[in-house]
Design a protein around this motif. Structure first.
Motif, PDB file in Angstrom:
ATOM      1  N   ARG A 369      48.320  35.759  40.741  1.00 10.78           N
ATOM      2  CA  ARG A 369      47.005  36.505  40.702  1.00 10.78           C
ATOM      3  C   ARG A 369      47.089  37.384  42.215  1.00 10.78           C
ATOM      4  NH1 ARG A 369      41.223  34.058  39.239  1.00 10.78           N
ATOM      5  NH2 ARG A 369      40.563  35.678  38.231  1.00 10.78           N
ATOM      6  N   ALA A 452      46.528  48.364  40.731  1.00 15.56           N
ATOM      7  CA  ALA A 452      46.437  47.727  39.526  1.00 15.56           C
ATOM      8  C   ALA A 452      46.800  48.632  38.236  1.00 15.56           C
ATOM      9  CB  ALA A 452      45.025  47.123  39.189  1.00 15.56           C
ATOM     10  N   GLN A 482      40.244  35.597  30.822  1.00 15.89           N
ATOM     11  CA  GLN A 482      39.478  36.853  31.342  1.00 15.89           C
ATOM     12  C   GLN A 482      38.512  37.544  30.145  1.00 15.89           C
ATOM     13  OE1 GLN A 482      41.956  36.949  29.237  1.00 15.89           O
ATOM     14  NE2 GLN A 482      43.244  38.807  29.218  1.00 15.89           N
ATOM     15  N   SER A 522      46.349  43.161  36.211  1.00 19.23           N
ATOM     16  CA  SER A 522      44.877  43.493  35.454  1.00 19.23           C
ATOM     17  C   SER A 522      45.127  44.854  34.940  1.00 19.23           C
ATOM     18  CB  SER A 522      44.271  43.868  37.212  1.00 19.23           C
ATOM     19  OG  SER A 522      44.152  42.467  37.789  1.00 19.23           O
ATOM     20  N   CYS A 523      45.973  44.642  33.834  1.00 21.24           N
ATOM     21  CA  CYS A 523      46.216  46.061  33.123  1.00 21.24           C
ATOM     22  C   CYS A 523      45.509  45.958  31.689  1.00 21.24           C
ATOM     23  CB  CYS A 523      47.593  46.300  32.990  1.00 21.24           C
ATOM     24  SG  CYS A 523      48.443  45.326  31.733  1.00 21.24           S
ATOM     25  N   MET A 613      42.216  48.545  43.370  1.00 16.42           N
ATOM     26  CA  MET A 613      41.471  47.372  43.207  1.00 16.42           C
ATOM     27  C   MET A 613      40.780  47.029  44.495  1.00 16.42           C
ATOM     28  SD  MET A 613      42.480  44.079  41.218  1.00 16.42           S
ATOM     29  CE  MET A 613      42.807  44.542  39.611  1.00 16.42           C
ATOM     30  N   CYS A 650      32.746  40.096  34.499  1.00 12.17           N
ATOM     31  CA  CYS A 650      33.226  40.568  35.706  1.00 12.17           C
ATOM     32  C   CYS A 650      32.876  39.610  37.008  1.00 12.17           C
ATOM     33  CB  CYS A 650      32.545  42.018  35.884  1.00 12.17           C
ATOM     34  SG  CYS A 650      33.129  43.347  34.748  1.00 12.17           S
ATOM     35  N   GLN A 653      35.212  36.696  36.840  1.00  7.54           N
ATOM     36  CA  GLN A 653      36.484  37.452  37.305  1.00  7.54           C
ATOM     37  C   GLN A 653      36.621  37.252  38.612  1.00  7.54           C
ATOM     38  OE1 GLN A 653      39.912  37.498  35.591  1.00  7.54           O
ATOM     39  NE2 GLN A 653      38.298  36.361  34.231  1.00  7.54           N
ATOM     40  N   GLY A 715      40.510  47.713  35.481  1.00  7.43           N
ATOM     41  CA  GLY A 715      40.649  46.074  35.587  1.00  7.43           C
ATOM     42  C   GLY A 715      40.059  45.595  36.919  1.00  7.43           C
ATOM     43  N   GLY A 717      40.610  41.722  37.495  1.00  5.34           N
ATOM     44  CA  GLY A 717      40.903  40.464  37.489  1.00  5.34           C
ATOM     45  C   GLY A 717      41.500  39.654  38.648  1.00  5.34           C
ATOM     46  N   GLU A 718      42.231  40.498  39.273  1.00  6.41           N
ATOM     47  CA  GLU A 718      42.700  39.737  40.446  1.00  6.41           C
ATOM     48  C   GLU A 718      42.026  40.009  42.003  1.00  6.41           C
ATOM     49  OE1 GLU A 718      47.377  40.598  40.040  1.00  6.41           O
ATOM     50  OE2 GLU A 718      46.113  42.325  39.258  1.00  6.41           O
TER      51      GLU A 718
END
Lengths: 766, 158
Positions: A369, A452, A482, A522-523, A613, A650, A653, A715, A717-718
């Motif tokens: 991540r 990202a 996720q 995070s795509c 991101m 969100c 994450q 995205g 996520g990371e």
């Protein structure tokens, strides 16, 4: 419209399964005649395998077959790795880290397979271990690989360069430059050079690595916990020399991954075990083995940063050494992303960065991540504070003066910044109430950042709309926690104007699912989301064309209203219309959609970055000057979702990533003692528990609406991973003056930094 | 060596023979198909395999089956009635207190046990109680929120 209410957890059937125990993971897959595998791992960090004696193991009743390096001989390409392929499916003549797989036993049950691994006699000739970057680079150090590395570099573009095997025990070197760094550093009013280190951590996903495989004739089928089903399919196809359509991967729910389950790992070995055993085989690693499978890259980063007399950033030179461990895995990508992201969210005249991957005889480093972004943001955002303090200015003032503006490219020819970095910083500061100035208390901030969505990424999708208006979404974004499937269903139903609850996400199966490049970087919400949106619009267009033909009007004259078509003043219910025409079981309007970010050699990555991101991070700490103990009293972390499909998801994450970053900053680390990890067990490798989190820990979700995905989303996520460590270290310096440059921030390091500070003060006062 | 055991699993009495080395998680999963009981670390550390024995949480991977002879075992499949969710399950769903879901069954059972003992736990109590259950995904805030919700729901229902 309330996006939150319409896409709530209650409305999604898959979510309900997660609270009733009904969710199916690869861990739960059980097939008839299924055998079980166990692996024997090397106790040595570096050794030649003289011989392996399987006789005693094969005599144990219940043992079916055993795979060793000998079994790789008839495979056309028995190596894997991202770009560069150096990791054999199983050790051939040599082991390169304590934990390298030497033999794989298949037996009727796990106990028998385990007993058999213990009966295998391996004759090793120990070789010198290279446990650190320094040892691997020392003149005369033995080579971990004697042959040149197979494969090539991932795609790159203007301003980027690479070298494969540039020096002994150096796997890969990535360089990135624009502007004239020599000139601008020479012209700078102030130049600062500092070095930062970051530690080795493991993913500690709770579901272990687990796969079940079997062959029917020349085809192999696998239930896998891997988060990249089509990448895995391609790897197995290449390794075994078989058509991709002869490899079928099923991906059920995944019990956590955080990068650890991306790209190929032990799956080809399992395919080989199942082929030799002639039966289905389940290989479930233990968590101890997960700890020996992959880690996040430890790194050392030296930054030389120049500013003009007004405190504007001019140029940065970066020299980055990443400890890649024994094999490449995703090291190429991590080097690229660390080198590329080293400038952080600021405008520069010049960047000159070079990131090398050094091989050591340790657990392979790979995807985790935020990779590259974590390492780069730690060094960059820590140095920003150190520079501000040396200049005698408030660190946030230095940041604000230099932040990239909306639309300003991160690098020449790259995409523009798709969020308002300054606004996010304001939102962060507003959530960090000024603490009572108290001895030992302090506050710190950081803005981590990464790109990202991947490089030149693509995805395809299918959306099927039936006569009742029910929606079936089919795409390869997997559910790794996720909420990817829920997001895909939300995107499809929003495009169709259908209720969220009308959508189902089809099982991911490479035989039926339209492909994508994997659920990572995070795509999924952006790249796969765009494909799903296009597929939904295609299905909608087919529906309207059908209605127009039935009603004898133009499709443009029709509006979808509920599950009816409005034609002027008339409302035509769709279900009877579809049923009366098609009869039988009904009909599906099957829409197809795709997205491809085109390659563009003028950009540094070889394609424009799809999104950006940022991670706005703030920490408040209290430091005990006597013991060096740091208490994180408050942690606030924010990210930009562009547009949130599900606010709760969100927050989850962002906070989940931040919790991992917090633990890495404060205590979590896979440590080596001699040639083996000292704490590679679930008990001794400490991850945060509920009571370990900061007393006040919160997140915010910015919605700047500028993302490349459907409706401006992107995205996140990371994000939470990449700013936390620097914010905490910056807070520690604010609290007590201890300037930390190594992660984690142990009491010993804090005391050491306090001692260094007081000796500096003494020296200055003499 | 096999040992006869008789116990109640999710409300139903079951009598069968087990090996001396068989642990609760394996028997629940393999003999009774109760795969909601997940095995994470297999060393009694992560808590994913938590089940309730007479209302108290134990790690199924580190408890011998013979040790629960005569007791009452509850798994995630045994919560809720006739397809309805229990208050704790409902609260986890509403609060989005899970991501990958691998720890969730154990987490929900631990919280169920907590609320049997303390109907209005404060945050520190909740966090300490959850020390036996690791979640690597959420950062725990949503889980703590779910416990509060469940406590409110239980209080309102009684």
């Amino acid at each position: 419209m309330s996006a939150v209410a319409s896409t709530s957890h209650e409305g999604f059937a898959e979510f309900r399964k997660k609270v009733t125990g009904g969710g199916v993971y690869a861990f739960d897959i059980c097939v008839d005649r299924m055998l079980h595998g166990k692996l024997l791992r090397s106790p040595h960090a570096h050794a030649r395998i003289r011989s392996i004696d399987l006789r005693a193991a094969l005599q144990i009743p219940g043992v079916v077959s055993i795979i060793t390096g000998e079994d790789l001989r008839d495979l056309p390409d028995p190596y894997y790795g991202v770009g560069l392929r150096d990791q054999p499916v199983i050790a051939m003549d040599r082991v390169r880290y304590a934990g390298d797989v030497v033999a794989a036993v298949t037996a009727v049950d796990e106990q028998t397979a385990f007993r058999a691994t213990q009966a295998i006699m391996v004759d090793y000739e120990p070789l010198p271990a290279l446990m650190s970057v320094a040892a691997a680079l020392a003149p005369g150090a033995p080579l971990i690989f004697e042959e040149p590395t197979r494969g090539g570099s991932p795609v790159l573009g203007a301003g980027s360069g690479f070298r494969i095997d540039p020096a002994p025990n150096v796997l890969y070197e990535y360089s990135f430059a624009y502007g004239d760094a020599d000139h601008w550093l020479g012209a700078a009013d102030q130049v600062f050079t500092d070095t930062f280190d970051i530690s080795r951590i493991n993913h500690y996903h709770l579901e272990p690595y687990v796969n079940v495989a079997w062959w029917s004739g020349s085809r192999v089928e696998m239930w896998s916990c891997n988060q990249d089903p089509f990448v895995l399919r391609a790897d197995i196809s290449r390794i075994f020399g078989m058509p991709v359509n002869d490899v079928r991967i099923h991906t059920p729910l995944i019990g956590g991954g955080f990068g650890g389950k991306s790209y190929c790992k032990m799956e080809p070995l399992l395919a080989l075990m199942a082929r030799k055993a002639g039966a289905p085989v389940r290989l479930a690693l233990s968590m101890d083995e997960s700890l020996l499978t992959l880690v996040k890259h430890p790194a050392s980063l030296t930054l030389t940063t120049g500013l003009d007399a007004h405190g504007r950033l001019l140029a940065r030179r970066a020299r980055i050494d990443l400890d890649g461990g024994a094999y490449c895995d995703a090291s190429t990508l991590v080097a690229i992303k660390t080198g590329f992201r080293i400038g952080g969210p600021y405008a520069w005249k010049a960047i000159d960065s070079c990131a090398r991957v050094i091989r050591t005889t340790t657990v392979p480093s790979g995807s985790f991540r935020g990779f590259g972004g974590t390492q780069a943001s730690w060094a960059s955002e820590r140095q920003m504070d150190m520079i501000a303090r040396r200049r005698g200015e408030y660190p946030l003032a230095l940041r604000r003066r230099n932040l990239l503006k909306v639309g300003q490219p991160f690098a020449p020819n790259d995409s523009g910044m798709d969020c308002d970095l300054a606004a996010g910083l304001d939102q962060l500061v507003a959530q960090m109430p000024p603490a009572a100035r108290k001895s030992g208390r302090g506050m710190g901030f950081a803005i981590g950042i990464k790109d990202a969505g991947g490089t030149g990424n693509h995805a395809q999708a299918q959306v099927r709309l039936n006569q009742r208006g029910d929606v079936m979404v089919s795409a390869a974004a997997v559910d790794i926690g996720q909420g990817g499937p829920a997001a895909m269903c939300a995107i499809a139903t929003q495009a169709l104007g259908r209720p969220f609850g009308s959508a189902t996400y089809a099982a991911v199966d490479t035989e039926h699912t339209p492909p994508d490049n994997g659920t990572h970087v995070s795509c999924a919400t952006t790249i796969t989301g765009l494909a799903v949106e296009a597929a939904a619009l295609d299905a909608r267009a087919q529906l309207l064309a059908f209605g127009a033909a039935r009603l004898g009007c133009a499709a443009a004259d029709l509006e979808l209203e509920g599950w009816s078509l409005r034609h002027g003043a008339e409302l035509h219910p769709l279900e009877p219309m579809i049923r009366s025409y098609y009869g039988g079981v009904g009909w599906e309007f099957a829409g197809r959609g795709s997205f491809k970010e085109p390659y563009n050699p003028a950009t540094p990555m070889g394609a424009r970055n799809v999104s950006w991101m940022p991670c706005w991070s703030g920490a408040e700490v209290e430091v005990d000057g006597e013991t060096g103990q740091v208490a994180v009293l408050r942690l606030v972390v924010g990210a930009d979702a562009g547009r949130a499909l599900d606010l709760g998801a969100c927050h989850g994450q962002i906070e989940g990533a931040a919790a991992q970053a917090f633990a890495q900053a404060m205590f979590e680390e896979l440590r080596y003692q001699g040639e083996s990890p000292a704490n590679a067990t679930p008990l001794t490798y400490r991850v945060p528990r509920a009571a370990d989190m900061p007393a006040a820990f919160s997140s915010f979700v910015a919605e700047h609406g500028l993302g490349a995905g459907p409706g401006g989303l992107k995205g996140i996520g990371e994000a939470g991973m990449v700013g936390i460590a620097a914010a905490i270290a910056n807070a520690i310096e604010d609290a007590c003056g201890a300037s930390l440059t190594r992660i984690p921030f142990t009491p010993e390091r804090v005391l050491e930094a306090l001692d260094a500070q007081s000796s500096n003060i003494c020296a200055a006062s003499k | 060596m096999t040992i006869p055991v008789s116990l109640v699993i999710n409300g139903k009495t079951q009598a069968f023979d087990v090996g001396a080395h068989h642990v609760v998680a394996d028997v629940l999963r393999e003999r009774f198909g109760l795969t909601g009981c997940k095995v994470g670390c297999d060393q009694g550390v992560c808590g994913a395999c938590t089940v309730l024995v007479d209302g108290a949480p134990v790690t199924g991977c580190a408890t011998f089956m013979f040790a629960v002879d005569g007791r009452e075992v509850t798994t995630i499949e045994g919560l809720g009635l006739d397809g309805a969710l229990s208050p704790v399950q409902q609260a986890f769903l509403a609060a989005g207190a899970f991501q990958c879901g691998f720890c969730t069954a154990g987490m929900i059972l631990s919280v169920t046990a907590l609320l049997l003992r303390d109907r209005d736990p404060d945050e520190a109590t909740i966090r300490q109680w959850l020390a036996g259950n690791i979640c690597r995904c959420t950062g725990y805030n949503a889980i703590v929120e779910a416990v509060r919700r469940a406590a409110r729901q239980v209080a309102e229902a009684s």
